[in-house]
Design a protein around this motif. Structure first.
Motif, PDB file in Angstrom:
ATOM      1  N   GLY A  30       0.811  -1.212   0.000  1.00 11.68           N
ATOM      2  CA  GLY A  30       0.000   0.000   0.000  1.00 11.68           C
ATOM      3  C   GLY A  30       0.843   1.260   0.000  1.00 11.68           C
ATOM      4  O   GLY A  30       2.067   1.227  -0.002  1.00 11.68           O
ATOM      5  N   ASP A  31       0.161   2.405   0.017  1.00 11.96           N
ATOM      6  CA  ASP A  31       0.836   3.692  -0.010  1.00 11.96           C
ATOM      7  C   ASP A  31       1.332   4.128   1.359  1.00 11.96           C
ATOM      8  O   ASP A  31       2.247   4.923   1.466  1.00 11.96           O
ATOM      9  CB  ASP A  31      -0.098   4.774  -0.562  1.00 11.96           C
ATOM     10  CG  ASP A  31      -1.319   4.976   0.318  1.00 11.96           C
ATOM     11  OD1 ASP A  31      -2.015   3.980   0.576  1.00 11.96           O
ATOM     12  OD2 ASP A  31      -1.575   6.110   0.745  1.00 11.96           O
ATOM     13  N   GLY A  38       1.995   8.172   1.147  1.00 11.29           N
ATOM     14  CA  GLY A  38       0.963   8.127   2.176  1.00 11.29           C
ATOM     15  C   GLY A  38       1.306   8.902   3.425  1.00 11.29           C
ATOM     16  O   GLY A  38       0.458   9.099   4.291  1.00 11.29           O
ATOM     17  N   THR A  51      -4.628   8.319   3.163  1.00  7.15           N
ATOM     18  CA  THR A  51      -5.080   6.962   2.918  1.00  7.15           C
ATOM     19  C   THR A  51      -5.976   6.958   1.691  1.00  7.15           C
ATOM     20  O   THR A  51      -6.608   7.967   1.376  1.00  7.15           O
ATOM     21  CB  THR A  51      -5.828   6.392   4.133  1.00  7.15           C
ATOM     22  OG1 THR A  51      -6.067   5.003   3.938  1.00  7.15           O
ATOM     23  CG2 THR A  51      -7.127   7.112   4.407  1.00  7.15           C
ATOM     24  N   GLY A  54      -3.760   3.326  -2.937  1.00  7.27           N
ATOM     25  CA  GLY A  54      -2.310   3.439  -2.804  1.00  7.27           C
ATOM     26  C   GLY A  54      -1.570   3.653  -4.095  1.00  7.27           C
ATOM     27  O   GLY A  54      -0.597   4.403  -4.152  1.00  7.27           O
TER      28      GLY A  54
END
Length: 133
Positions: A30-31, A38, A51, A54
């Motif tokens: 994910g980011d 993120g 959030t 991502g």
């Protein structure tokens, strides 16, 4: 999800964690762990965690972009967040950011129907939201 913080000395910090994406591909990252995507913090601009999708956050470097828009473009934290999340939306992504600038101004900006948001002000007052008003 995550949060930005401002301490009594005027220092900023950001914290991001991922709730995960259901039905994700094996090995997908994910980011949230990606610095600049993120999460990003810089003493003279802001602390921004975000959030969302991502892939879009990583592709655009959303958190770092917000700081750069403030540093080089003279934008407020709210203007910068709107621009950065607007870029995410133009590519077809969704998400949001929660952050604080060097003066203690909060931003909560997202392009989804709902996102978990919360903050505690210097006076100790809590503000928790889930959906847009």
């Amino acid at each position: 999800a995550g949060g930005g913080a401002l301490d009594h000395g005027g220092n900023r910090g950001g914290r991001t964690w991922a709730g995960g994406l259901s039905s994700k591909l094996s090995g997908r990252s994910g980011d949230a762990p990606g610095m600049g995507a993120g999460t990003y913090a810089r003493h003279d601009t802001c602390a921004i965690p975000g959030t969302g999708g991502g892939e879009y956050f990583m592709r655009l470097g959303v958190a770092r972009d917000i700081s750069a828009l403030m540093e080089y473009g003279g934008k407020s934290i709210e203007e910068a967040a709107q621009i950065a999340i607007g870029k995410v939306g133009k590519l077809g992504g969704t998400g949001g950011v929660i952050g604080i600038d060097k003066n203690g101004n909060f931003v909560e900006f997202f392009n989804t129907d709902g996102i978990y948001l919360g903050r505690v002000g210097a006076n100790g007052k809590m503000d928790i939201q889930i959906y847009k008003d």
